[in-house]
Write a protein that holds these residues in place. Structure first.
Motif, PDB file in Angstrom:
ATOM      1  N   ILE A 137       1.036  -1.353   0.062  1.00 23.64           N
ATOM      2  CA  ILE A 137      -0.154  -0.012   0.013  1.00 23.64           C
ATOM      3  C   ILE A 137       0.822   1.198   0.031  1.00 23.64           C
ATOM      4  O   ILE A 137       1.786   1.250   0.848  1.00 23.64           O
ATOM      5  CB  ILE A 137      -1.153   0.029   1.448  1.00 23.64           C
ATOM      6  N   LYS A 138       0.866   2.333  -0.881  1.00 20.39           N
ATOM      7  CA  LYS A 138       1.436   3.269  -0.901  1.00 20.39           C
ATOM      8  C   LYS A 138       0.161   4.560  -1.000  1.00 20.39           C
ATOM      9  O   LYS A 138      -0.464   4.637  -1.966  1.00 20.39           O
ATOM     10  CB  LYS A 138       2.127   3.257  -2.340  1.00 20.39           C
ATOM     11  N   LEU A 139       0.633   5.461   0.125  1.00 24.34           N
ATOM     12  CA  LEU A 139      -0.119   6.691   0.065  1.00 24.34           C
ATOM     13  C   LEU A 139       0.773   7.917   0.205  1.00 24.34           C
ATOM     14  O   LEU A 139       1.033   8.171   1.264  1.00 24.34           O
ATOM     15  CB  LEU A 139      -1.186   6.517   1.292  1.00 24.34           C
ATOM     16  N   GLY A 140       1.067   8.540  -0.846  1.00 25.66           N
ATOM     17  CA  GLY A 140       1.942   9.645  -0.841  1.00 25.66           C
ATOM     18  C   GLY A 140       3.379   9.164  -0.350  1.00 25.66           C
ATOM     19  O   GLY A 140       3.873   8.152  -1.049  1.00 25.66           O
ATOM     20  N   ALA A 141       3.923   9.766   0.899  1.00 28.78           N
ATOM     21  CA  ALA A 141       5.166   9.184   1.212  1.00 28.78           C
ATOM     22  C   ALA A 141       5.119   8.105   2.210  1.00 28.78           C
ATOM     23  O   ALA A 141       6.208   7.463   2.477  1.00 28.78           O
ATOM     24  CB  ALA A 141       5.897  10.504   1.949  1.00 28.78           C
ATOM     25  N   ASP A 160      -8.830  -2.958   9.259  1.00 27.38           N
ATOM     26  CA  ASP A 160      -8.385  -2.078  10.230  1.00 27.38           C
ATOM     27  C   ASP A 160      -7.161  -1.400  10.198  1.00 27.38           C
ATOM     28  O   ASP A 160      -6.956  -0.328  10.486  1.00 27.38           O
ATOM     29  CB  ASP A 160      -8.331  -2.947  11.580  1.00 27.38           C
ATOM     30  N   LEU A 161      -6.219  -2.265   9.214  1.00 25.26           N
ATOM     31  CA  LEU A 161      -5.022  -1.791   9.072  1.00 25.26           C
ATOM     32  C   LEU A 161      -5.096  -0.339   8.042  1.00 25.26           C
ATOM     33  O   LEU A 161      -4.718   0.719   8.238  1.00 25.26           O
ATOM     34  CB  LEU A 161      -4.118  -2.638   8.400  1.00 25.26           C
ATOM     35  N   LEU A 189      -3.156   7.982   9.198  1.00 24.11           N
ATOM     36  CA  LEU A 189      -1.505   8.333   9.297  1.00 24.11           C
ATOM     37  C   LEU A 189      -1.076   8.984   8.060  1.00 24.11           C
ATOM     38  O   LEU A 189      -0.143  10.104   8.173  1.00 24.11           O
ATOM     39  CB  LEU A 189      -0.573   7.235   9.431  1.00 24.11           C
ATOM     40  N   SER A 190      -1.659   8.788   6.901  1.00 28.38           N
ATOM     41  CA  SER A 190      -1.283   9.432   5.586  1.00 28.38           C
ATOM     42  C   SER A 190      -1.647  10.927   5.779  1.00 28.38           C
ATOM     43  O   SER A 190      -0.961  11.624   5.102  1.00 28.38           O
ATOM     44  CB  SER A 190      -2.088   8.991   4.477  1.00 28.38           C
ATOM     45  N   LEU A 240       3.597   0.906   2.830  1.00 25.46           N
ATOM     46  CA  LEU A 240       3.611  -0.288   3.903  1.00 25.46           C
ATOM     47  C   LEU A 240       3.302  -1.598   2.986  1.00 25.46           C
ATOM     48  O   LEU A 240       2.894  -1.695   1.852  1.00 25.46           O
ATOM     49  CB  LEU A 240       2.166  -0.278   4.643  1.00 25.46           C
ATOM     50  N   GLU A 241       4.206  -2.534   3.373  1.00 28.65           N
ATOM     51  CA  GLU A 241       4.309  -3.949   2.729  1.00 28.65           C
ATOM     52  C   GLU A 241       3.851  -4.879   3.725  1.00 28.65           C
ATOM     53  O   GLU A 241       4.738  -5.034   4.921  1.00 28.65           O
ATOM     54  CB  GLU A 241       5.660  -3.823   1.852  1.00 28.65           C
ATOM     55  N   TYR A 242       3.237  -5.946   3.419  1.00 26.47           N
ATOM     56  CA  TYR A 242       2.864  -7.049   4.175  1.00 26.47           C
ATOM     57  C   TYR A 242       3.154  -8.358   3.384  1.00 26.47           C
ATOM     58  O   TYR A 242       2.575  -8.522   2.310  1.00 26.47           O
ATOM     59  CB  TYR A 242       1.444  -6.865   4.689  1.00 26.47           C
ATOM     60  N   GLU A 243       3.724  -9.269   3.994  1.00 28.49           N
ATOM     61  CA  GLU A 243       3.663 -10.593   3.561  1.00 28.49           C
ATOM     62  C   GLU A 243       3.636 -11.604   4.671  1.00 28.49           C
ATOM     63  O   GLU A 243       4.521 -11.508   5.667  1.00 28.49           O
ATOM     64  CB  GLU A 243       5.257 -10.665   2.921  1.00 28.49           C
TER      65      GLU A 243
END
Length: 170
Positions: A8-12, A30-31, A38-39, A15-18
């Motif tokens: 997930i990328k929102l501006g600067a 929720d995340l 936070l963005s 977040l990466e999940y594996e």
């Protein structure tokens, strides 16, 4: 066992999940809600050159995500506050400006030299001529770390010390 991946990328903010696929159905909503909130608090990506192509010292937002006041200083101001006396000091000053106020991690020699030149009251041509020697001095003193072939950063201890000194000088 299957593994799920998401980015997930929102501006600067990125977040990466594996991991477990169950997270995508149980925890992802929720995340996403938390990332979205936070963005709004994260600074936009920093552009290091202005419209005329001249180097600019990055400016951070007035408040950090934790609600603390964030200072914005130029290389010249950082050099004055750190009482720069040598080429090695100026290298550390440039790294501090790029890392602490510019949000950079892993800085090249060229970027360090460019930032050194921005401290106009402290920069001398001899600092570039003796750059290799001054880098070796800072590395040997464990004030900076070499991260790769052409990638440098302040040591963790040096960064903490500089952040405290710069905050005290405010």
């Amino acid at each position: 066992m299957s593994i799920a991946k998401i980015r997930i990328k929102l501006g600067a903010l990125e977040l990466e999940y594996e991991g477990e696929p169950a997270f995508l159905t149980d925890g992802l909503p929720d995340l996403l809600e938390r990332v979205s909130s936070l963005s709004d608090q994260v600074a936009p990506p920093v552009d290091e050159t202005n419209a005329s192509g001249t180097h600019q010292t990055a400016a951070l937002p007035e408040m950090s995500p934790l609600g603390e006041k964030v200072m914005t200083l130029t290389s010249n101001s950082v050099a004055a506050r750190l009482d720069v006396k040598s080429g090695a000091d100026l290298i550390i000053c440039a790294l501090a400006t790029l890392e602490i106020f510019g949000g950079k991690a892993g800085v090249s020699k060229k970027e360090i030299q460019t930032e050194m030149k921005q401290a106009k009251s402290y920069f001398q041509a001899g600092h570039i001529n003796n750059f290799g020697k001054n880098m070796a001095t800072a590395l040997k003193a464990k004030k900076i770390n070499q991260l790769g072939a052409d990638s440098y950063a302040l040591s963790a201890a040096e960064r903490r010390q500089l952040e405290a000194r710069l905050a005290d000088a405010e």
